[in-house]
Design a protein around this motif. Structure first.
Motif, PDB file in Angstrom:
ATOM      1  N   UNK A 218       0.856  -1.184   0.000  1.00  0.00           N
ATOM      2  CA  UNK A 218       0.000   0.000   0.000  1.00  0.00           C
ATOM      3  C   UNK A 218       0.894   1.237   0.000  1.00  0.00           C
ATOM      4  N   UNK A 219       0.453   2.292  -0.667  1.00  0.00           N
ATOM      5  CA  UNK A 219       1.284   3.488  -0.777  1.00  0.00           C
ATOM      6  C   UNK A 219       0.467   4.751  -0.536  1.00  0.00           C
ATOM      7  N   UNK A 220       1.116   5.712   0.081  1.00  0.00           N
ATOM      8  CA  UNK A 220       0.602   7.076   0.157  1.00  0.00           C
ATOM      9  C   UNK A 220       1.499   7.920  -0.730  1.00  0.00           C
TER      10      UNK A 220
ATOM     11  N   UNK B  22      -0.362   3.142   9.492  1.00  0.00           N
ATOM     12  CA  UNK B  22       0.760   3.536   8.648  1.00  0.00           C
ATOM     13  C   UNK B  22       1.823   2.459   8.482  1.00  0.00           C
ATOM     14  N   UNK B  23       1.859   1.495   9.362  1.00  0.00           N
ATOM     15  CA  UNK B  23       2.906   0.482   9.236  1.00  0.00           C
ATOM     16  C   UNK B  23       2.734  -0.356   7.978  1.00  0.00           C
ATOM     17  N   UNK B  24       1.573  -0.286   7.357  1.00  0.00           N
ATOM     18  CA  UNK B  24       1.334  -1.040   6.127  1.00  0.00           C
ATOM     19  C   UNK B  24       1.690  -0.242   4.872  1.00  0.00           C
ATOM     20  N   UNK B  25       2.081   1.011   5.020  1.00  0.00           N
ATOM     21  CA  UNK B  25       2.226   1.906   3.884  1.00  0.00           C
ATOM     22  C   UNK B  25       3.672   2.322   3.649  1.00  0.00           C
ATOM     23  N   UNK B  26       3.970   2.549   2.355  1.00  0.00           N
ATOM     24  CA  UNK B  26       5.150   3.338   2.034  1.00  0.00           C
ATOM     25  C   UNK B  26       4.656   4.742   1.717  1.00  0.00           C
TER      26      UNK B  26
END
Length: 279
Positions: free
Chosen positions: A124-126, A184-188
Motif C-alpha cells: 500500500x502506498x501514500x 501507517x505500518x502497512x504503507x510506504x
C-alpha cells in the motif's frame, strides 16, 4: 558516433551524461556521446527537431519540458500517454519520434531495492502530491502490484481530479488530516511534491512517518532532503531519496536506445552517489 542528449532548463548539473557513460562502459558500447542541451520553452520544439535532423540517436527530457514533449512526439507508449508526460525520445525515422516515460519504471525498481523485495504485490502506498510527478508513476506502481494508493495533496480537488482521471486504478484521495487515521505500518510514503526543493516541511503527523514501512523522496540531493530530515525527526527508520529512481529510469532509457540492453544498476548507483557526495 551515436549522439544523445538531455534537454532541460536548468540542465548544467544533470548527472545523466555521467550515468550513461557508466552504462556504456559496462555494456561495452563504444562511440557514444551524451551531452546536455539547455533550451527554453519557446525554443524546445525547434531544438528537438534540429537535434534529430542532425542525426541524434535519442534524448531525455527533464524539467520543465516533459509535458511539452508529450505534445511534440508523433507516437507515445501507453505509459507515456497515461502520464501525460514524456522523458525519453526515440527516433523512428522520417521525422517520427516515439515518446516514452521511464520515471515510473525507475521508481518501481528502486522501491524493490529499498524494500528488498522482488515484487510490490500487496504493498500500500501514500503519494504526497497530485502533480506531474505523481501522475507519471501511478500506472507503473499499480502494474507492479501495489494494492492501493492514497493520493494526498495540499488542495484536495487536484487529488480528486487525478483519481477520477485514473478510475481504472485502485486509487483514493485524502487530505493531510485524513492521513492521521491510517494504519501507517502497512504503507510506504512517497513524496512527489516539490517541498524539498523549497526546503519546506509537509503538514504530516509524526505517527504517519514513524510507522511507515519506507519514507521515499522522489527528489535527491547531496545531503538528506527536507522530507527525509522531517521523516527521520519523526522517527522513521527507513528513508531513501530519488537518486536510485534517476539511475533506474536512465537504465530503461538506455535499453530503449540500445536494442534492449538493460544495464546492471547497483554498482552504477554507488558510483553516482559517490560523485554526488564529492561534488
Amino acid at each position: 558516433m551515436a549522439r544523445f542528449t538531455v534537454f532541460g532548463n536548468p540542465v548544467q548539473h544533470s548527472l545523466s551524461p555521467f550515468i550513461h557513460s557508466l552504462f556504456a562502459q559496462q555494456l561495452h558500447v563504444k562511440d557514444l556521446e551524451y551531452t546536455r542541451s539547455l533550451t527554453s520553452p519557446a525554443q524546445f520544439a525547434a531544438a528537438v527537431a534540429e537535434f534529430f535532423r542532425c542525426g541524434g540517436a535519442g534524448a531525455n527530457v527533464t524539467v520543465p519540458f516533459k509535458t511539452a514533449a508529450a505534445q511534440l512526439v508523433t507516437h507515445q507508449t501507453d505509459r507515456a500517454a497515461r502520464a501525460g508526460a514524456v522523458n525519453t525520445l526515440i527516433p523512428l525515422g522520417h521525422g517520427q519520434i516515439l515518446g516514452d516515460n521511464t520515471d515510473g519504471y525507475g521508481l518501481v525498481a528502486d522501491l524493490k531495492r529499498q524494500l528488498e523485495l522482488s515484487s510490490l504485490i500487496g504493498i500500500h502506498a501514500v503519494i504526497l502530491g497530485a502533480g506531474g510527478a505523481a501522475r507519471g508513476v501511478l500506472g507503473p506502481l499499480c502494474e507492479a502490484g501495489v494494492e492501493r494508493i492514497i493520493l494526498a495533496n495540499r488542495t484536495l480537488p487536484k487529488a480528486q481530479e487525478l483519481v477520477r482521471a485514473n478510475s481504472d486504478l485502485p486509487l483514493a484521495y485524502a487530505s493531510w488530516q485524513d492521513l492521521d487515521g491510517l494504519s501507517a505500518h502497512d504503507y510506504i510514503v512517497i513524496n512527489a511534491t516539490s517541498a524539498s526543493l523549497h526546503k519546506a516541511s509537509l503538514p504530516l503527523s509524526n505517527a504517519l512517518l514513524s510507522k511507515s514501512r519506507l519514507c521515499y523522496d522522489m527528489m535527491y540531493a547531496k545531503t538528506p532532503t527536507q522530507f527525509i530530515q522531517q521523516a527521520r525527526t519523526a522517527g522513521a527508520t527507513a528513508c531513501a531519496d530519488g537518486l536510485g529512481m534517476l539511475v533506474e529510469q536512465a537504465a530503461l532509457a538506455f535499453a530503449l536506445w540500445h536494442t534492449g540492453q538493460l544495464p546492471e544498476t547497483d554498482e552504477v548507483l554507488r558510483t553516482v552517489r559517490a560523485k554526488l557526495l564529492s561534488s
